[in-house]
Write a protein that holds these residues in place. Sequence first.
Motif, PDB file in Angstrom:
ATOM      1  N   ALA A  59       0.859  -1.185   0.000  1.00  0.00           N
ATOM      2  CA  ALA A  59       0.000   0.000   0.000  1.00  0.00           C
ATOM      3  C   ALA A  59       0.897   1.237   0.000  1.00  0.00           C
ATOM      4  N   THR A  60       0.483   2.267  -0.720  1.00  0.00           N
ATOM      5  CA  THR A  60       1.297   3.475  -0.858  1.00  0.00           C
ATOM      6  C   THR A  60       0.558   4.683  -0.297  1.00  0.00           C
ATOM      7  N   ALA A  61       1.275   5.448   0.537  1.00  0.00           N
ATOM      8  CA  ALA A  61       0.745   6.693   1.098  1.00  0.00           C
ATOM      9  C   ALA A  61       1.855   7.727   1.101  1.00  0.00           C
ATOM     10  N   GLN A  62       1.611   8.854   0.445  1.00  0.00           N
ATOM     11  CA  GLN A  62       2.576   9.958   0.398  1.00  0.00           C
ATOM     12  C   GLN A  62       3.960   9.486  -0.055  1.00  0.00           C
ATOM     13  N   GLY A  63       3.966   8.636  -1.063  1.00  0.00           N
ATOM     14  CA  GLY A  63       5.213   8.173  -1.639  1.00  0.00           C
ATOM     15  C   GLY A  63       5.913   7.063  -0.885  1.00  0.00           C
ATOM     16  N   SER A  99      -4.813   7.648   5.096  1.00  0.00           N
ATOM     17  CA  SER A  99      -5.243   7.781   3.712  1.00  0.00           C
ATOM     18  C   SER A  99      -4.172   7.227   2.772  1.00  0.00           C
ATOM     19  N   TYR A 100      -4.608   6.433   1.809  1.00  0.00           N
ATOM     20  CA  TYR A 100      -3.699   5.820   0.844  1.00  0.00           C
ATOM     21  C   TYR A 100      -4.139   6.159  -0.574  1.00  0.00           C
ATOM     22  N   SER A 101      -3.193   6.061  -1.514  1.00  0.00           N
ATOM     23  CA  SER A 101      -3.488   6.472  -2.889  1.00  0.00           C
ATOM     24  C   SER A 101      -3.156   5.412  -3.933  1.00  0.00           C
ATOM     25  N   GLU A 102      -2.675   4.237  -3.499  1.00  0.00           N
ATOM     26  CA  GLU A 102      -2.249   3.248  -4.478  1.00  0.00           C
ATOM     27  C   GLU A 102      -2.060   1.891  -3.816  1.00  0.00           C
ATOM     28  N   LEU A 103      -2.284   0.824  -4.605  1.00  0.00           N
ATOM     29  CA  LEU A 103      -1.872  -0.528  -4.245  1.00  0.00           C
ATOM     30  C   LEU A 103      -0.872  -1.003  -5.285  1.00  0.00           C
ATOM     31  N   ARG A 104       0.071  -1.831  -4.854  1.00  0.00           N
ATOM     32  CA  ARG A 104       1.057  -2.381  -5.785  1.00  0.00           C
ATOM     33  C   ARG A 104       1.128  -3.894  -5.622  1.00  0.00           C
ATOM     34  N   PHE A 105       1.073  -4.579  -6.754  1.00  0.00           N
ATOM     35  CA  PHE A 105       1.284  -6.022  -6.768  1.00  0.00           C
ATOM     36  C   PHE A 105       2.713  -6.275  -7.231  1.00  0.00           C
ATOM     37  N   ILE A 106       3.569  -6.748  -6.319  1.00  0.00           N
ATOM     38  CA  ILE A 106       4.929  -7.108  -6.693  1.00  0.00           C
ATOM     39  C   ILE A 106       4.884  -8.512  -7.286  1.00  0.00           C
ATOM     40  N   GLY A 132       6.405  -2.963  -9.029  1.00  0.00           N
ATOM     41  CA  GLY A 132       5.084  -3.577  -8.961  1.00  0.00           C
ATOM     42  C   GLY A 132       4.090  -3.081 -10.000  1.00  0.00           C
ATOM     43  N   TYR A 133       3.025  -3.897 -10.186  1.00  0.00           N
ATOM     44  CA  TYR A 133       1.885  -3.486 -10.996  1.00  0.00           C
ATOM     45  C   TYR A 133       1.071  -2.501 -10.159  1.00  0.00           C
ATOM     46  N   LYS A 134       0.939  -1.271 -10.632  1.00  0.00           N
ATOM     47  CA  LYS A 134       0.399  -0.181  -9.821  1.00  0.00           C
ATOM     48  C   LYS A 134      -1.087   0.058 -10.109  1.00  0.00           C
ATOM     49  N   VAL A 135      -1.853   0.131  -9.036  1.00  0.00           N
ATOM     50  CA  VAL A 135      -3.285   0.394  -9.124  1.00  0.00           C
ATOM     51  C   VAL A 135      -3.573   1.661  -8.331  1.00  0.00           C
ATOM     52  N   LYS A 136      -3.910   2.733  -9.026  1.00  0.00           N
ATOM     53  CA  LYS A 136      -4.125   4.014  -8.363  1.00  0.00           C
ATOM     54  C   LYS A 136      -5.573   4.167  -7.924  1.00  0.00           C
ATOM     55  N   GLY A 137      -5.764   4.842  -6.795  1.00  0.00           N
ATOM     56  CA  GLY A 137      -7.100   5.075  -6.257  1.00  0.00           C
ATOM     57  C   GLY A 137      -7.019   5.401  -4.781  1.00  0.00           C
ATOM     58  N   ASP A 138      -7.829   6.343  -4.340  1.00  0.00           N
ATOM     59  CA  ASP A 138      -7.813   6.759  -2.927  1.00  0.00           C
ATOM     60  C   ASP A 138      -8.658   5.819  -2.073  1.00  0.00           C
ATOM     61  N   TYR A 139      -8.145   5.471  -0.898  1.00  0.00           N
ATOM     62  CA  TYR A 139      -8.887   4.650   0.057  1.00  0.00           C
ATOM     63  C   TYR A 139      -8.399   4.928   1.463  1.00  0.00           C
ATOM     64  N   GLU A 140      -9.250   4.608   2.425  1.00  0.00           N
ATOM     65  CA  GLU A 140      -8.953   4.860   3.834  1.00  0.00           C
ATOM     66  C   GLU A 140      -8.809   3.543   4.590  1.00  0.00           C
ATOM     67  N   ILE A 141      -7.808   3.480   5.450  1.00  0.00           N
ATOM     68  CA  ILE A 141      -7.670   2.380   6.392  1.00  0.00           C
ATOM     69  C   ILE A 141      -7.944   2.954   7.775  1.00  0.00           C
ATOM     70  N   ILE A 175      -9.486   0.766  -7.669  1.00  0.00           N
ATOM     71  CA  ILE A 175      -9.635   0.241  -6.306  1.00  0.00           C
ATOM     72  C   ILE A 175     -11.020   0.613  -5.794  1.00  0.00           C
ATOM     73  N   VAL A 176     -11.730  -0.375  -5.251  1.00  0.00           N
ATOM     74  CA  VAL A 176     -13.088  -0.155  -4.753  1.00  0.00           C
ATOM     75  C   VAL A 176     -13.179  -0.660  -3.319  1.00  0.00           C
ATOM     76  N   ASN A 177     -13.839   0.129  -2.466  1.00  0.00           N
ATOM     77  CA  ASN A 177     -14.170  -0.347  -1.123  1.00  0.00           C
ATOM     78  C   ASN A 177     -15.404  -1.245  -1.249  1.00  0.00           C
ATOM     79  N   LYS A 178     -15.192  -2.540  -1.071  1.00  0.00           N
ATOM     80  CA  LYS A 178     -16.256  -3.522  -1.299  1.00  0.00           C
ATOM     81  C   LYS A 178     -17.499  -3.234  -0.466  1.00  0.00           C
ATOM     82  N   ASP A 179     -17.312  -2.778   0.755  1.00  0.00           N
ATOM     83  CA  ASP A 179     -18.435  -2.583   1.671  1.00  0.00           C
ATOM     84  C   ASP A 179     -19.249  -1.330   1.366  1.00  0.00           C
ATOM     85  N   ARG A 180     -18.813  -0.544   0.391  1.00  0.00           N
ATOM     86  CA  ARG A 180     -19.581   0.638  -0.002  1.00  0.00           C
ATOM     87  C   ARG A 180     -19.925   0.606  -1.496  1.00  0.00           C
ATOM     88  N   SER A 181     -19.835  -0.564  -2.094  1.00  0.00           N
ATOM     89  CA  SER A 181     -20.093  -0.675  -3.524  1.00  0.00           C
ATOM     90  C   SER A 181     -21.483  -1.242  -3.792  1.00  0.00           C
TER      91      SER A 181
END
Length: 297
Positions: A59-63, A99-106, A132-141, A175-181
Amino acid sequence: MKTFKSILAAILIVGTAGFLMSCESELESKGTASIGVTDAAVDAENISGVYLKVNEVQATAQGKTKTVVAFDSPKTFNVMDYQSGATYDLGEGQIDAGSYSELRFILDEGSYVKFKDGTTADLDVPSGTTSGYKVKGDYEINSDSRTNLVVDIDLRKAFVKTGSGEYKLRSTARIVNKDRSAVINGTVSGNTADKVVVYAYEKGTYKESETAEPADGESRFENSINSAVVANGQFTMAYMEEGEYDLIAVAYDENPEEDTYAFRSASEVDMMVAGSLLSVLKVEANANINVLINLDF
């Protein structure tokens, strides 16, 4: 002397309490992220599998990147096996709340494409085995809670064949929050085309120019959010985020000799929802929406 000892004791007590509170706060600032992967329609009819080999999810946050989950041996799966709401479970892990802005699949070496005749080809995933394979999108943990994230790769856009004949996976996933989709369940009538795909666009973003032959390494309907193939008059679009959407129905003609489908036409559609005729579909979190569409092609 007694006064000094009393002051020192008080300082130690306050310091210890502050340390314990800091530790407790640090522990409470963690949250759990669960990662699933899904797909939508794919244009390449001669493809039976697009296989990824994942070593780690970050997970990526602020670089800065944080490991969500890592595997002793790579998890290998066919993205095409998970459509219409089905997901492949990539596991879960604890990371800092925020707050996060990206997921990466290594990725591990050896992700590949499989054809219907059983042959395979290498799959080019730029930087897949390094950053990694980069997937951009904002999400909250959120602290002390679980966030269920779904990565919608949507191979129709992400998977392309370049002019040089290579197969490439583009970073167009979301990226989708499953519980709000939400889920859109569609019933289609009046169709005479060999194949129909329904595309969802954010309200007002569809342009007729997207029906043109795509540039090398791109796909038609680049700006669509989601898509689904109509089968036996039915389609399902899962993991739709809150918002207003236009639905575009696209007709394709089959070429049986080459086992391919050629684009014929596209049109924005009106739809019947709960007895009301609508040109724009409003989607709310956790909704399960039934849509009736009558086509004239």
